[in-house]
Motif scaffolding. Structure first.
Motif, PDB file in Angstrom:
ATOM      1  N   THR A 145      10.241 -53.868  12.573  1.00 12.64           N
ATOM      2  CA  THR A 145       9.871 -55.145  13.186  1.00 12.64           C
ATOM      3  C   THR A 145       8.939 -54.923  14.370  1.00 12.64           C
ATOM      4  O   THR A 145       8.059 -55.746  14.635  1.00 12.64           O
ATOM      5  N   ASP A 146       9.103 -53.805  15.074  1.00 12.77           N
ATOM      6  CA  ASP A 146       8.207 -53.485  16.183  1.00 12.77           C
ATOM      7  C   ASP A 146       6.765 -53.361  15.687  1.00 12.77           C
ATOM      8  O   ASP A 146       5.832 -53.836  16.337  1.00 12.77           O
ATOM      9  N   VAL A 147       6.602 -52.724  14.536  1.00 13.38           N
ATOM     10  CA  VAL A 147       5.265 -52.542  13.974  1.00 13.38           C
ATOM     11  C   VAL A 147       4.684 -53.891  13.571  1.00 13.38           C
ATOM     12  O   VAL A 147       3.517 -54.179  13.859  1.00 13.38           O
ATOM     13  N   ARG A 148       5.500 -54.717  12.922  1.00 15.73           N
ATOM     14  CA  ARG A 148       5.020 -56.055  12.544  1.00 15.73           C
ATOM     15  C   ARG A 148       4.624 -56.844  13.794  1.00 15.73           C
ATOM     16  O   ARG A 148       3.633 -57.583  13.779  1.00 15.73           O
ATOM     17  N   ALA A 149       5.366 -56.682  14.877  1.00 18.00           N
ATOM     18  CA  ALA A 149       5.043 -57.375  16.122  1.00 18.00           C
ATOM     19  C   ALA A 149       3.696 -56.903  16.665  1.00 18.00           C
ATOM     20  O   ALA A 149       2.870 -57.728  17.081  1.00 18.00           O
ATOM     21  N   LEU A 150       3.470 -55.605  16.659  1.00 14.88           N
ATOM     22  CA  LEU A 150       2.187 -55.088  17.145  1.00 14.88           C
ATOM     23  C   LEU A 150       1.038 -55.609  16.291  1.00 14.88           C
ATOM     24  O   LEU A 150      -0.013 -55.993  16.821  1.00 14.88           O
ATOM     25  N   VAL A 151       1.232 -55.656  14.978  1.00 12.92           N
ATOM     26  CA  VAL A 151       0.200 -56.193  14.090  1.00 12.92           C
ATOM     27  C   VAL A 151      -0.069 -57.660  14.429  1.00 12.92           C
ATOM     28  O   VAL A 151      -1.231 -58.080  14.525  1.00 12.92           O
ATOM     29  N   CYS A 152       0.980 -58.442  14.631  1.00 12.80           N
ATOM     30  CA  CYS A 152       0.820 -59.859  14.997  1.00 12.80           C
ATOM     31  C   CYS A 152       0.037 -60.003  16.294  1.00 12.80           C
ATOM     32  O   CYS A 152      -0.853 -60.866  16.396  1.00 12.80           O
ATOM     33  N   LEU A 153       0.363 -59.182  17.268  1.00 13.02           N
ATOM     34  CA  LEU A 153      -0.324 -59.262  18.563  1.00 13.02           C
ATOM     35  C   LEU A 153      -1.785 -58.845  18.441  1.00 13.02           C
ATOM     36  O   LEU A 153      -2.669 -59.458  19.053  1.00 13.02           O
ATOM     37  N   LEU A 154      -2.058 -57.824  17.645  1.00 15.03           N
ATOM     38  CA  LEU A 154      -3.441 -57.398  17.440  1.00 15.03           C
ATOM     39  C   LEU A 154      -4.227 -58.457  16.671  1.00 15.03           C
ATOM     40  O   LEU A 154      -5.401 -58.713  16.973  1.00 15.03           O
ATOM     41  N   ASP A 155      -3.580 -59.082  15.685  1.00 18.57           N
ATOM     42  CA  ASP A 155      -4.232 -60.175  14.945  1.00 18.57           C
ATOM     43  C   ASP A 155      -4.559 -61.334  15.877  1.00 18.57           C
ATOM     44  O   ASP A 155      -5.635 -61.935  15.788  1.00 18.57           O
ATOM     45  N   ALA A 156      -3.634 -61.670  16.772  1.00 19.64           N
ATOM     46  CA  ALA A 156      -3.872 -62.753  17.729  1.00 19.64           C
ATOM     47  C   ALA A 156      -5.056 -62.403  18.624  1.00 19.64           C
ATOM     48  O   ALA A 156      -5.914 -63.265  18.892  1.00 19.64           O
ATOM     49  N   ALA A 157      -5.123 -61.164  19.080  1.00 20.73           N
ATOM     50  CA  ALA A 157      -6.240 -60.745  19.937  1.00 20.73           C
ATOM     51  C   ALA A 157      -7.565 -60.855  19.185  1.00 20.73           C
ATOM     52  O   ALA A 157      -8.557 -61.355  19.737  1.00 20.73           O
ATOM     53  N   ARG A 158      -7.588 -60.428  17.912  1.00 20.41           N
ATOM     54  CA  ARG A 158      -8.816 -60.527  17.119  1.00 20.41           C
ATOM     55  C   ARG A 158      -9.233 -61.981  16.914  1.00 20.41           C
ATOM     56  O   ARG A 158     -10.418 -62.286  16.843  1.00 20.41           O
ATOM     57  N   ALA A 159      -8.246 -62.876  16.807  1.00 21.08           N
ATOM     58  CA  ALA A 159      -8.527 -64.298  16.603  1.00 21.08           C
ATOM     59  C   ALA A 159      -8.737 -65.027  17.924  1.00 21.08           C
ATOM     60  O   ALA A 159      -8.921 -66.242  17.936  1.00 21.08           O
ATOM     61  N   ASP A 160      -8.686 -64.291  19.035  1.00 14.85           N
ATOM     62  CA  ASP A 160      -8.826 -64.859  20.378  1.00 14.85           C
ATOM     63  C   ASP A 160      -7.777 -65.943  20.648  1.00 14.85           C
ATOM     64  O   ASP A 160      -8.061 -66.963  21.267  1.00 14.85           O
TER      65      ASP A 160
END
Length: 150
Positions: A35-50
Motif C-alpha cells: 500500500t505504501d508503494v501504491r500511495a507513492l504512485v498516487c502522489l507522483l501521479d497527482a504531482a504530474r497532473a498538477d
C-alpha cells in the motif's frame, strides 16, 4: 466476445498481475508495505497532473479511511519517503510531497522496466500507439466506473 478479445483481456490481466508482483518486490526490498508503494504512485501521479496532493486525495484514491490514511502517511514520513508541507496558497492545508530519495529508489528499481516499455512503444507507429492509448484509457474507465459483480 470473440476468443481473440478475451485473450487480450487475459493478457492485460497477466501484465497487471506481474506489475503488482514487481511492486510487492520493490516494497519488500525497501521495508515498505505494498500500500505504501501504491500511495507513492498516487502522489507522483497527482504531482504530474498538477493536483494538490492532500491526505484526503490520497485516502480517496486508495480507499482508506482517515485513520488508515494518517497511519500510512506517518509510516511514509518515518521512512523518509514523504514530507508534509504547508500549502503556500492556503496555510491551513497540508500537502504531501514525495521526497527525492523515494523517487531515486523507484527509478533504480522500475527504470529498466520503464525503459523496456518505452522501447516497445518506440517500435510502434503513431497510429498503433494511439490504438494502445485508446484501449488503455477505455480499460481504465471500465475499472474506475463500473462496480465488480454489478
Amino acid at each position: 466476445m470473440p476468443d481473440d478479445n478475451l485473450q487480450l483481456v487475459h493478457l492485460l490481466r497477466a501484465v497487471t498481475v506481474e506489475f503488482g508482483l514487481r511492486q510487492a518486490e520493490f516494497a519488500a526490498r525497501n521495508g515498505m508495505h505494498p500500500t505504501d508503494v501504491r500511495a507513492l504512485v498516487c502522489l507522483l501521479d497527482a504531482a504530474r497532473a498538477d493536483e494538490p496532493a492532500t491526505a484526503g486525495l490520497l485516502g480517496a484514491r486508495l480507499g482508506l479511511n482517515s485513520a488508515g490514511t494518517t497511519s500510512l502517511i506517518d509510516r511514509l514520513e518515518r521512512l523518509g519517503h514523504v514530507a508534509r508541507i504547508r500549502d503556500d496558497r492556503d496555510r491551513r492545508r497540508v500537502l504531501l510531497r514525495v521526497e527525492p530519495q523515494a523517487i531515486r529508489l523507484g527509478q533504480e528499481f522500475f527504470g529498466p522496466l520503464i525503459d523496456g516499455l518505452l522501447d516497445v512503444l518506440d517500435s510502434l507507429d503513431p497510429t498503433e500507439r494511439d490504438t494502445v492509448r485508446r484501449f488503455l484509457t477505455a480499460a481504465h474507465t471500465v475499472f474506475t466506473t463500473r462496480e465488480p459483480g454489478a
